[in-house]
Design an enzyme around this catalytic site. Structure first.
Site, PDB file in Angstrom:
ATOM      1  CE  LYS A  16      -3.883  -0.266   2.244  1.00  0.00           C
ATOM      2  NZ  LYS A  16      -4.934  -0.238   3.282  1.00  0.00           N
ATOM      3  CG  ASP A  71      -9.674   1.026   7.134  1.00  0.00           C
ATOM      4  OD1 ASP A  71      -8.681   0.268   7.158  1.00  0.00           O
ATOM      5  OD2 ASP A  71     -10.778   0.701   7.586  1.00  0.00           O
ATOM      6  CB  SER A  72      -9.112   0.239   1.324  1.00  0.00           C
ATOM      7  OG  SER A  72      -7.829  -0.320   1.500  1.00  0.00           O
ATOM      8  N   GLY A 158      -2.966  -7.829  -1.389  1.00  0.00           N
ATOM      9  CA  GLY A 158      -4.250  -7.995  -0.709  1.00  0.00           C
ATOM     10  C   GLY A 158      -5.194  -8.875  -1.504  1.00  0.00           C
ATOM     11  CE1 TYR A 159      -9.471 -10.888   1.231  1.00  0.00           C
ATOM     12  CE2 TYR A 159      -9.113  -8.625   1.932  1.00  0.00           C
ATOM     13  CZ  TYR A 159      -9.379  -9.943   2.238  1.00  0.00           C
ATOM     14  OH  TYR A 159      -9.546 -10.332   3.542  1.00  0.00           O
TER      15      TYR A 159
END
Length: 173
Positions: A16, A71-72, A158-159
């Site tokens: 990130k 924030d995610s 991440g995803y």
């Protein structure tokens, strides 16, 4: 308004940090909490925006720098919005998103055996820019999409390998 020359990017997630740094002008000097040996605060908010503001305020106060924090996470419809604000926590203490993705697949299968026909979701991000004097701005973004039946791609983090944005056939990965 004075031009921003130096900033702390409020994340200890290296992927990130790189992604946000790459989006900012090269002339801005960018710091990470990791390089300054600052651990992240507990994300105790009830929404992406609350957690984003909490982190931005925390890192700005710790460093006396302007902080850009986010924030995610991923909200999956058949999982009633989960993992949502707990998206990174599904990856465990080691931030292992292979485990988190496996958990997504397991939970979706539990919710509905043929979940590939019911795989709508959205990626949500709340960004906050916080100044040491307490002034702050927040903005939210949502990208709708679906969950891939398997991990695809070797980019992102991440995803990203399982999120396919609407109108596309490839994952963010």
């Amino acid at each position: 308004m004075k031009k921003i020359e130096e900033i702390i990017i409020g994340t200890n997630n290296e992927g990130k940090f790189r992604e946000i740094s790459d989006l900012l002008p090269k002339a801005i000097k960018k710091h990470s909490p990791k390089e300054l040996n600052i651990l992240s605060p507990e994300e105790s908010g009830q929404s992406f925006e609350e957690n984003s503001k909490l982190k931005a305020s925390f890192f700005s106060k710790k460093t006396n720098l302007i902080c850009l924090s986010d924030d995610s996470g991923l909200e999956i419809d058949i999982l009633n919005g989960m993992p949502g604000i707990f998206s990174s926590r599904w990856a465990g203490e080691d931030n292992n998103f292979d485990l988190a993705i496996e958990k997504v697949f397991q939970e979706m299968y539990k919710a509905k055996k043929n979940w590939l026909n019911n795989n709508s979701c959205r990626f949500v991000c709340s960004l906050t820019l916080h100044w040491p004097n307490g002034k702050n701005y927040s903005a939210d973004g949502i990208i709708k999409g679906k969950i891939s039946g398997k991990k695809k791609g070797n980019k992102g983090f991440g995803y990203d390998p399982i999120f396919i944005p609407d109108g596309y056939t490839k994952t963010f990965g």
